[in-house]
Structure formats: C-alpha cells, structure tokens
Design a protein around this motif. Sequence first.
Motif, PDB file in Angstrom:
ATOM      1  N   ALA A  55     -40.881  29.114 -35.435  1.00 48.27           N
ATOM      2  CA  ALA A  55     -39.776  29.976 -35.857  1.00 48.27           C
ATOM      3  C   ALA A  55     -38.652  29.143 -36.443  1.00 48.27           C
ATOM      4  O   ALA A  55     -38.437  27.982 -36.058  1.00 48.27           O
ATOM      5  N   SER A  56     -37.910  29.726 -37.374  1.00 46.03           N
ATOM      6  CA  SER A  56     -36.716  29.067 -37.882  1.00 46.03           C
ATOM      7  C   SER A  56     -35.634  29.121 -36.817  1.00 46.03           C
ATOM      8  O   SER A  56     -35.687  29.966 -35.906  1.00 46.03           O
ATOM      9  N   PRO A  57     -34.622  28.255 -36.884  1.00 45.66           N
ATOM     10  CA  PRO A  57     -33.545  28.320 -35.897  1.00 45.66           C
ATOM     11  C   PRO A  57     -32.877  29.692 -35.825  1.00 45.66           C
ATOM     12  O   PRO A  57     -32.590  30.197 -34.742  1.00 45.66           O
ATOM     13  N   ARG A  58     -32.621  30.322 -36.973  1.00 41.00           N
ATOM     14  CA  ARG A  58     -31.991  31.642 -36.967  1.00 41.00           C
ATOM     15  C   ARG A  58     -32.889  32.677 -36.280  1.00 41.00           C
ATOM     16  O   ARG A  58     -32.423  33.480 -35.456  1.00 41.00           O
ATOM     17  N   GLU A  59     -34.167  32.673 -36.618  1.00 40.57           N
ATOM     18  CA  GLU A  59     -35.089  33.625 -36.007  1.00 40.57           C
ATOM     19  C   GLU A  59     -35.231  33.354 -34.512  1.00 40.57           C
ATOM     20  O   GLU A  59     -35.295  34.290 -33.710  1.00 40.57           O
ATOM     21  N   ALA A  60     -35.261  32.083 -34.120  1.00 39.43           N
ATOM     22  CA  ALA A  60     -35.331  31.748 -32.694  1.00 39.43           C
ATOM     23  C   ALA A  60     -34.101  32.271 -31.959  1.00 39.43           C
ATOM     24  O   ALA A  60     -34.210  32.793 -30.840  1.00 39.43           O
ATOM     25  N   VAL A 115     -22.783  33.817 -31.287  1.00 39.28           N
ATOM     26  CA  VAL A 115     -22.686  33.440 -32.701  1.00 39.28           C
ATOM     27  C   VAL A 115     -23.642  32.292 -32.991  1.00 39.28           C
ATOM     28  O   VAL A 115     -23.618  31.264 -32.309  1.00 39.28           O
ATOM     29  N   PHE A 116     -24.495  32.495 -33.990  1.00 35.90           N
ATOM     30  CA  PHE A 116     -25.387  31.442 -34.478  1.00 35.90           C
ATOM     31  C   PHE A 116     -24.772  30.799 -35.710  1.00 35.90           C
ATOM     32  O   PHE A 116     -24.292  31.492 -36.617  1.00 35.90           O
ATOM     33  N   VAL A 117     -24.797  29.460 -35.753  1.00 28.81           N
ATOM     34  CA  VAL A 117     -24.379  28.710 -36.936  1.00 28.81           C
ATOM     35  C   VAL A 117     -25.405  27.610 -37.168  1.00 28.81           C
ATOM     36  O   VAL A 117     -25.706  26.823 -36.264  1.00 28.81           O
ATOM     37  N   GLY A 118     -25.978  27.583 -38.366  1.00 27.97           N
ATOM     38  CA  GLY A 118     -26.971  26.567 -38.675  1.00 27.97           C
ATOM     39  C   GLY A 118     -27.091  26.364 -40.170  1.00 27.97           C
ATOM     40  O   GLY A 118     -26.276  26.879 -40.953  1.00 27.97           O
ATOM     41  N   ALA A 119     -28.126  25.640 -40.570  1.00 30.21           N
ATOM     42  CA  ALA A 119     -28.341  25.391 -41.994  1.00 30.21           C
ATOM     43  C   ALA A 119     -28.579  26.680 -42.759  1.00 30.21           C
ATOM     44  O   ALA A 119     -28.344  26.743 -43.976  1.00 30.21           O
ATOM     45  N   GLU A 120     -29.039  27.717 -42.048  1.00 30.80           N
ATOM     46  CA  GLU A 120     -29.309  29.012 -42.685  1.00 30.80           C
ATOM     47  C   GLU A 120     -28.057  29.871 -42.796  1.00 30.80           C
ATOM     48  O   GLU A 120     -28.113  30.992 -43.297  1.00 30.80           O
ATOM     49  N   GLY A 121     -26.917  29.353 -42.324  1.00 30.07           N
ATOM     50  CA  GLY A 121     -25.680  30.107 -42.367  1.00 30.07           C
ATOM     51  C   GLY A 121     -25.260  30.555 -40.980  1.00 30.07           C
ATOM     52  O   GLY A 121     -25.760  30.064 -39.969  1.00 30.07           O
ATOM     53  N   ALA A 122     -24.317  31.494 -40.936  1.00 34.43           N
ATOM     54  CA  ALA A 122     -23.797  31.989 -39.669  1.00 34.43           C
ATOM     55  C   ALA A 122     -24.190  33.449 -39.494  1.00 34.43           C
ATOM     56  O   ALA A 122     -24.337  34.194 -40.459  1.00 34.43           O
ATOM     57  N   ALA A 142     -34.293  28.093 -23.247  1.00 37.31           N
ATOM     58  CA  ALA A 142     -35.741  27.936 -23.120  1.00 37.31           C
ATOM     59  C   ALA A 142     -36.478  28.820 -24.119  1.00 37.31           C
ATOM     60  O   ALA A 142     -37.498  28.418 -24.691  1.00 37.31           O
ATOM     61  N   ALA A 143     -35.951  30.039 -24.337  1.00 35.48           N
ATOM     62  CA  ALA A 143     -36.569  30.924 -25.318  1.00 35.48           C
ATOM     63  C   ALA A 143     -36.464  30.341 -26.723  1.00 35.48           C
ATOM     64  O   ALA A 143     -37.428  30.375 -27.499  1.00 35.48           O
ATOM     65  N   VAL A 144     -35.299  29.798 -27.062  1.00 37.27           N
ATOM     66  CA  VAL A 144     -35.138  29.144 -28.357  1.00 37.27           C
ATOM     67  C   VAL A 144     -36.180  28.030 -28.512  1.00 37.27           C
ATOM     68  O   VAL A 144     -36.848  27.920 -29.547  1.00 37.27           O
ATOM     69  N   ALA A 145     -36.317  27.210 -27.477  1.00 37.65           N
ATOM     70  CA  ALA A 145     -37.268  26.098 -27.535  1.00 37.65           C
ATOM     71  C   ALA A 145     -38.696  26.587 -27.712  1.00 37.65           C
ATOM     72  O   ALA A 145     -39.452  26.069 -28.551  1.00 37.65           O
ATOM     73  N   ALA A 146     -39.093  27.588 -26.926  1.00 33.75           N
ATOM     74  CA  ALA A 146     -40.455  28.105 -27.023  1.00 33.75           C
ATOM     75  C   ALA A 146     -40.745  28.659 -28.407  1.00 33.75           C
ATOM     76  O   ALA A 146     -41.848  28.477 -28.956  1.00 33.75           O
ATOM     77  N   LEU A 147     -39.768  29.322 -28.994  1.00 35.89           N
ATOM     78  CA  LEU A 147     -39.964  29.911 -30.321  1.00 35.89           C
ATOM     79  C   LEU A 147     -39.978  28.853 -31.422  1.00 35.89           C
ATOM     80  O   LEU A 147     -40.769  28.936 -32.371  1.00 35.89           O
TER      81      LEU A 147
END
Length: 277
Positions: free
Chosen positions: A240-245, A201-208, A230-235
Amino acid sequence: MSAPTAETARPPMTLTIAGSEATGGAGAQADLKTFQELGSFGIAALTCIVSFDPKDGWNHRFTPIDAQVIADQIEATFADYVPEALDTVKLGMMGSPATITTVAGALAERSPAHVVLDPVLICKGQEPGHALETDNALKAELLPQATFVTPNHFETEQLSGMTVETVDDLQTAAEEIRRISGAAVLAKGGVRLAGDEAVDVFVGAEGAEVLRAPKNGEHAVSGAGCSLAAAVAALLAQGASPREAARRAKEFVTAGIAQRVAGGTPFDALWQGGLRR
C-alpha cells in the motif's frame, strides 16, 4: 496442480520492536493481533515489560529488557528471513536510551524499506529525568531513520515544538514533523480536539489529507495508537502507498474502538477484530 513453494506461499511479513503490555490491550500484543487481522505474518522483539498494578491504581510497573537480549532477538529475526521478505519494521515503546541505541544500530545495519515509528515518549513507570533522556534519544536516533511516524496529540506537540488546539494546528505540526524527519506523518488528534469527530492528519509525499470519523466516546482507548501504527506497517508490507495505509489504518482503528473491550482497568482496550462485524 503442484503444491505452492515456500516462496509463493509466504505472506507479507512485519516485525514489531516494542514492549509487552501484560493485559493484552497494547504493545507487542496489540501489534501482533493487528498484523494477523490484516494478513501479515507478525514477529516481535520485546524491549520491555509493562504490567499495570491493580493494587496501586493501575499505575505502570516498568521492567526493561537487557540491551543484549534485544539485540539477540533482532539478530535472530533478520538472520531467519531474507531482506526481500522482511522489509517492514514497526517501532513501539523503547523505554531507555540504551534500548534506543541498540535498536537504532540494528536498523542502520539492515536498512529496512519501511520503518514505522510510534514515538512513545513518556512511560508513567519511569522517573522524569530518565524519561526525558529516553525522549531525547528517540528524537536523535530513531526519528531520522523512520519512514512513517504516527504521533499522538502530546507527541505531535513535543516533536513539532508547537501547540495543537485545532485541526489546522494539527496539520501545521504534522508538516513540521515531516520537514524535520523526512518521513510520512499521521498525526493523531483523536479525542483530544474539540468537536464530534476524531480527526487525524496525514502528510506525505502524496500531499496532505484530513481523516475524519465520528467520535466513539470522549476517552482514549488503550491500544489505539499501537494498533494504528501496526496497521500502517502491515499495509505497507503488502504494497500500500503511505496515504492508502493511513486511510485504511484509520478505518481499522475506528472499528476496533467501536468494539472496545472492558475489564477491571479504568480504561477500555481496542479490539483488533472490529472490522469483522
């Protein structure tokens, strides 16, 4: 055509501050392979060395690295690259309160735009009391500086103070961690939740958003958590936006689990080249 300058030729850059895992399945080794696969120039500052013991049921042998040596590694890295080039840091296993204080101080001094925290709370090679001190230090000193947090099922329960048994529980706990930390959260249910799907589950400023993929086996794979963060960081380093990452990191890890590597340990390791096939 003129040759590219150092500025135009420079790839996105990502620093991991994490432990070494000697078999190559997790830790800084997994991080660097992930960075390379996703087009980011990878740098590592080591915090500890973990060596599984084949003579003792593959239990952890944990060796911390001196805090000054850790500080020296971070100093050298940030002195070499300007802040605009190196603005993304991934945090993995710290291993001790002294290490956490050292790393927290270095981050506070430099304030990178992206701090992706894989909140490794328990290392089996540590004494229980020391492990608890380390966990408390991580929550107090590193969690407030994180911009993105990737807890597994156990860590999600510990950070949120909630029991997680369903996808709804996972989302509620992720929202609580976001409330506490202010960071984007990718809470991993993985194989721990019942059903045929590995759910995060992703939760961020872009929603859930609930991220789903078919389960590939019922056992956790070494390096999956490290590689996801690590993939999130690289993206993020590539814009990339947090949701896209989060979405793309999930795809990366799912492919890596499908192409897992077996060895003598009782668990398999994720292969970071899974998307090539």
